[in-house]
Design an enzyme around this catalytic site. Structure first.
Site, PDB file in Angstrom:
ATOM      1  N   ARG A  84      -2.909  -2.942  -9.053  1.00  0.00           N
ATOM      2  CA  ARG A  84      -3.549  -1.905  -9.860  1.00  0.00           C
ATOM      3  C   ARG A  84      -3.767  -2.301 -11.321  1.00  0.00           C
ATOM      4  NH1 ARG A  84       0.683   2.638  -8.465  1.00  0.00           N
ATOM      5  NH2 ARG A  84       1.992   0.785  -8.617  1.00  0.00           N
TER       6      ARG A  84
ATOM      7  N   ASP B 181      -0.561   2.983  -4.771  1.00  0.00           N
ATOM      8  CA  ASP B 181      -0.333   1.541  -4.681  1.00  0.00           C
ATOM      9  C   ASP B 181      -0.928   1.047  -3.369  1.00  0.00           C
ATOM     10  OD1 ASP B 181       0.557  -1.068  -4.592  1.00  0.00           O
ATOM     11  OD2 ASP B 181       2.592  -0.585  -5.247  1.00  0.00           O
TER      12      ASP B 181
ATOM     13  N   CYS C 143       1.733  -1.642 -13.845  1.00  0.00           N
ATOM     14  CA  CYS C 143       2.051  -1.138 -12.506  1.00  0.00           C
ATOM     15  C   CYS C 143       3.352  -1.804 -12.067  1.00  0.00           C
ATOM     16  CB  CYS C 143       0.908  -1.370 -11.516  1.00  0.00           C
ATOM     17  SG  CYS C 143       0.564  -3.081 -11.045  1.00  0.00           S
TER      18      CYS C 143
END
Length: 155
Positions: A15, A123, A9
């Site tokens: 994440r 996100d 990520c």
């Protein structure tokens, strides 16, 4: 030699640490090695965001010992699969690929759930705790399918 999988990520604190922890819990450790990295370098050496740690803990996973890493082009040779969380991560990672073989290792993780739809894992960094819970659920579903596929292919 275990099959090596990298989750990627932006900062490697929200994440991808969750994706690493969730998938690791679903695959045998003697056959699979899962790690994570970020396309940005801001959080190298730091543990995941406290909200990611709390979300994982709610599901009996401990990701607190993970340390942020910056994506390095050498990872194309070190990992068999590279799963990215969104289109921006995909573009950043594939821009570093020197060969088509390297580029073919990179996939959006939600392709497992939504083939061909280019769906991003949102996100949650600038949001609230519930955003981390939503991300967990998405990654949990995607990694169920991914773990099954990997076990079938590499058993």
């Amino acid at each position: 030699m275990p099959v090596k999988i990298l989750m990627v990520c932006l900062g490697n604190i929200c994440r991808s640490p969750l994706a690493e922890g969730i998938l690791s819990s679903k695959l045998p450790k003697d056959k699979f090695f899962i790690d994570s990295a970020g396309t940005g370098h801001w959080h190298v050496g730091k543990q995941p965001d406290e909200r990611s740690i709390a979300t994982a803990k709610k599901h009996s996973l401990d990701i607190s010992k993970q340390k942020g890493k910056h994506f390095n082009p050498k990872f194309f040779d070190e990992f068999d699969y590279i799963y990215v969380m969104d289109g921006s991560n995909y573009n950043d990672v594939t821009a570093l690929a020197k060969t088509d073989e390297h580029k073919k290792k990179v996939s959006l993780i939600l392709e497992e759930l939504f083939p061909g739809e280019n769906v991003d894992v949102p996100d949650p960094y600038y949001g609230f705790q519930n955003g981390f819970d939503v991300v967990y659920e998405m990654l949990d579903e995607a990694t169920d399918l991914l773990a099954k596929k990997l076990m079938e292919k590499h058993s």
